[in-house]
Design a protein around this motif. Sequence first.
Motif, PDB file in Angstrom:
ATOM      1  N   LEU A 191       0.902  -1.050  -0.002  1.00  0.00           N
ATOM      2  CA  LEU A 191       0.027  -0.026  -0.123  1.00  0.00           C
ATOM      3  C   LEU A 191       0.779   1.332  -0.067  1.00  0.00           C
ATOM      4  O   LEU A 191       0.933   2.316  -0.719  1.00  0.00           O
ATOM      5  N   LEU A 192       1.951   1.345   0.678  1.00  0.00           N
ATOM      6  CA  LEU A 192       2.659   2.411   0.946  1.00  0.00           C
ATOM      7  C   LEU A 192       3.581   2.577  -0.548  1.00  0.00           C
ATOM      8  O   LEU A 192       3.481   3.802  -1.034  1.00  0.00           O
ATOM      9  N   LYS A 193       3.835   1.623  -1.279  1.00  0.00           N
ATOM     10  CA  LYS A 193       4.457   1.576  -2.538  1.00  0.00           C
ATOM     11  C   LYS A 193       3.529   2.128  -3.444  1.00  0.00           C
ATOM     12  O   LYS A 193       3.890   2.963  -4.371  1.00  0.00           O
ATOM     13  N   ALA A 194       2.353   1.927  -3.459  1.00  0.00           N
ATOM     14  CA  ALA A 194       1.336   2.280  -4.221  1.00  0.00           C
ATOM     15  C   ALA A 194       1.142   3.746  -4.077  1.00  0.00           C
ATOM     16  O   ALA A 194       0.836   4.651  -5.099  1.00  0.00           O
ATOM     17  N   PHE A 195       1.091   4.121  -2.768  1.00  0.00           N
ATOM     18  CA  PHE A 195       0.577   5.821  -2.458  1.00  0.00           C
ATOM     19  C   PHE A 195       2.005   6.650  -2.857  1.00  0.00           C
ATOM     20  O   PHE A 195       1.791   7.932  -3.232  1.00  0.00           O
ATOM     21  N   ALA A 196       3.355   6.188  -2.680  1.00  0.00           N
ATOM     22  CA  ALA A 196       4.260   6.923  -3.137  1.00  0.00           C
ATOM     23  C   ALA A 196       5.554   6.105  -3.765  1.00  0.00           C
ATOM     24  O   ALA A 196       6.368   5.765  -3.213  1.00  0.00           O
ATOM     25  N   PRO A 197       5.272   5.929  -5.040  1.00  0.00           N
ATOM     26  CA  PRO A 197       6.053   4.828  -5.711  1.00  0.00           C
ATOM     27  C   PRO A 197       7.471   5.382  -5.905  1.00  0.00           C
ATOM     28  O   PRO A 197       8.443   4.718  -6.091  1.00  0.00           O
ATOM     29  N   ASP A 198       7.716   6.813  -5.982  1.00  0.00           N
ATOM     30  CA  ASP A 198       8.931   7.245  -6.280  1.00  0.00           C
ATOM     31  C   ASP A 198       9.563   7.880  -4.827  1.00  0.00           C
ATOM     32  O   ASP A 198      10.584   8.495  -5.041  1.00  0.00           O
ATOM     33  N   ILE A 199       9.141   7.410  -3.675  1.00  0.00           N
ATOM     34  CA  ILE A 199       9.686   7.959  -2.601  1.00  0.00           C
ATOM     35  C   ILE A 199      10.245   6.984  -1.588  1.00  0.00           C
ATOM     36  O   ILE A 199       9.632   5.663  -1.433  1.00  0.00           O
ATOM     37  N   GLU A 200      11.527   7.391  -1.115  1.00  0.00           N
ATOM     38  CA  GLU A 200      12.103   6.184  -0.235  1.00  0.00           C
ATOM     39  C   GLU A 200      11.461   6.362   1.295  1.00  0.00           C
ATOM     40  O   GLU A 200      11.245   7.490   1.792  1.00  0.00           O
ATOM     41  N   PHE A 201      11.074   5.234   1.764  1.00  0.00           N
ATOM     42  CA  PHE A 201      10.612   4.913   3.207  1.00  0.00           C
ATOM     43  C   PHE A 201      11.155   3.781   3.531  1.00  0.00           C
ATOM     44  O   PHE A 201      11.670   2.779   3.108  1.00  0.00           O
ATOM     45  N   THR A 202      11.002   3.736   5.025  1.00  0.00           N
ATOM     46  CA  THR A 202      11.333   2.359   5.470  1.00  0.00           C
ATOM     47  C   THR A 202      10.177   1.545   6.203  1.00  0.00           C
ATOM     48  O   THR A 202       9.419   2.383   6.811  1.00  0.00           O
ATOM     49  N   TYR A 203      10.034   0.284   5.984  1.00  0.00           N
ATOM     50  CA  TYR A 203       8.737  -0.436   6.214  1.00  0.00           C
ATOM     51  C   TYR A 203       9.516  -1.552   7.132  1.00  0.00           C
ATOM     52  O   TYR A 203      10.437  -2.310   6.863  1.00  0.00           O
ATOM     53  N   GLN A 204       8.996  -1.957   8.394  1.00  0.00           N
ATOM     54  CA  GLN A 204       9.234  -3.105   9.150  1.00  0.00           C
ATOM     55  C   GLN A 204       7.786  -3.486   9.662  1.00  0.00           C
ATOM     56  O   GLN A 204       7.132  -2.922  10.198  1.00  0.00           O
ATOM     57  N   ASN A 205       8.040  -4.925   9.629  1.00  0.00           N
ATOM     58  CA  ASN A 205       6.996  -5.820  10.007  1.00  0.00           C
ATOM     59  C   ASN A 205       7.546  -6.504  11.497  1.00  0.00           C
ATOM     60  O   ASN A 205       8.578  -7.244  11.533  1.00  0.00           O
ATOM     61  N   VAL A 206       7.065  -6.379  12.394  1.00  0.00           N
ATOM     62  CA  VAL A 206       7.553  -6.557  13.806  1.00  0.00           C
ATOM     63  C   VAL A 206       6.805  -7.497  14.681  1.00  0.00           C
ATOM     64  O   VAL A 206       5.624  -7.198  14.636  1.00  0.00           O
ATOM     65  N   THR A 207       7.077  -8.627  15.155  1.00  0.00           N
ATOM     66  CA  THR A 207       6.466  -9.373  15.853  1.00  0.00           C
ATOM     67  C   THR A 207       6.977  -9.612  17.359  1.00  0.00           C
ATOM     68  O   THR A 207       6.265 -10.518  18.057  1.00  0.00           O
ATOM     69  N   THR A 208       8.318  -9.388  17.667  1.00  0.00           N
ATOM     70  CA  THR A 208       8.743  -9.815  18.860  1.00  0.00           C
ATOM     71  C   THR A 208       9.458  -8.444  19.303  1.00  0.00           C
ATOM     72  O   THR A 208       9.572  -7.231  18.668  1.00  0.00           O
ATOM     73  N   HIS A 209       9.574  -8.269  20.974  1.00  0.00           N
ATOM     74  CA  HIS A 209      10.237  -7.398  21.350  1.00  0.00           C
ATOM     75  C   HIS A 209      11.623  -7.153  21.020  1.00  0.00           C
ATOM     76  O   HIS A 209      12.445  -5.918  20.801  1.00  0.00           O
TER      77      HIS A 209
END
Length: 555
Positions: A486-504
């Motif tokens: 979804l983030l890539k669709a919203f801003a295909p040319d913008i760099e961002f970081t995405y993390q999926n976190v499950t543990t502390h």
Amino acid sequence: MQSVTIGRYLWQRLRQLNVKYVFGVPGDFNLQLLEQLDEVDGIEFVGTCNELNAAYAADGYARTNGIAALLTTYGVGDLSALCGVAGSLAEHIPVVMISGVPPMFAIRNRLRIHHTMAEGDFDNVRNAVRQFTLTEARLTPSNASQEIDRALRYCWQERCPVYLQIPSNLSYLEIAQASSPLTRQYASYDKRQHQLIIGKLTGRLCQAKHPLLLVDMDAERSQMAIQLQQLCDRYQIPYASFSTGKAILDESSPLWLGYYPGQTDDTLNQYLAKADFILATAPCYIEGSSMVATQDLPVEETIYLRGFDITFEQQTFEGICAPVLLNQLLEQSIECQFDIPKQPPQTRSSTSFEGPLQQSKLWEQLRHYFKAGDLILGENGSANIALQTVPFPKDCHYLSQPIWGSIGYTLPALLGSMMAAPNKRHWLFIGDGSLQMTVQELSNILQKGLKPIIVMLNNSGYTIERYIMGKSATYNDIPQWDYHLLLKAFAPDIEFTYQNVTTHQQLSEVLDALDETKASFIELKLSAMDAPERLKQFGPSVALFDYGPRGPQNK
């Protein structure tokens, strides 16, 4: 005398109040106003994905900037924005709502046109919006300058939204240019009333041994937060916060005793029991908080200070201006010595941040990553309830919507706040259900190069509602999305970081390696019923309040 068009006059007056951005959506009845906006230096239009998001963004901008402007088109735009404007009214946020409306000849001749009920009534929308704004006006060449200035002053001084309608064929007509700029002036007050109150306050304060300040959100709305902090620091007056008044005063100070009403045996309640001077600044008692009534505060010792009046000794004094009154109080030479409670030293938690993510440990882990000066937004639900009792470092600011409580509010509000203070580090904590309400505005946030830290609590639905009713009901479920895509669709040319976190452990690694040169989106995977302890208590109490003891929650 020089002349200026009505539209240009409006934008100039807003710019003089330090409004640099106008949030809204273009429509055929306001396009001429957008053309005129381009003629005024230092003020720009920020187009949002819909009018509701625009209203939320304007609200967020106003909380950080002091005042905001919202532009809609008649009917469909006005009513789409109305939920957000109502929230601004409920929470005392100064937003100028500007609506481009059909041409005056259409209004006068009751023409049947689009964006109306097609029956010639042009007052129904005006009447609807009137219920949720402090004042309103339909501009004409004969009243424009007076009504614009009146509404803007009213909005600033009363800290509530106002509504201006501008017929589309009138904004290019000329009126006299203002002879002096519009400024952020305090409201008028009665000088003799101030002198009387100052005398009473200083007398009571000098006699006190155990004074206490209780601060709520309207202390900030009424522009007295700075003076209150100075007063406490100068005279070493202990203070506490209502949960709806979070982070208005410094929560890292030894004078801060915590959140009212607190726990039975904590330092705050022990001190409150012997307090002989209690200054409560504009408390807001609502059923959604634990402050349903003031009955726990001693009547004789408690003084209630609001923006334009003060109550003590069971008498209310009108005609004041609270920030001016406090400035005058600070100018007094007060000789006093108070018995200050000693706070237990703050120690870093010994909690082991390991294993699957759990909210019982999550917020303690997160708080150690906050820095002085951060602006933190907490969405209604788990995030706001948990953050209300997390102490923040010095000069942090907290933005939430505890009274109106419209879910999805904080994401567009993040856009508005970051436009007002782009160099301030912003955190947003929001649930997946809330995010899905207003998620389109992520595209604006990313494409404008803003760099927030967004932490999304993914618990597969409406956890707060599950604790009220329907723990396993499908009506509390939401669609499951791939947020990274979804983030890539919203801003295909913008760099961002995405993390999926499950543990502390993962969370610590992600936060330790935060790259503040990019926007960060951190998705926390939590179980559906994992919630802060206060939310687990809050849900059943809401069910009892809403449905009564024989309600369906007991089946």
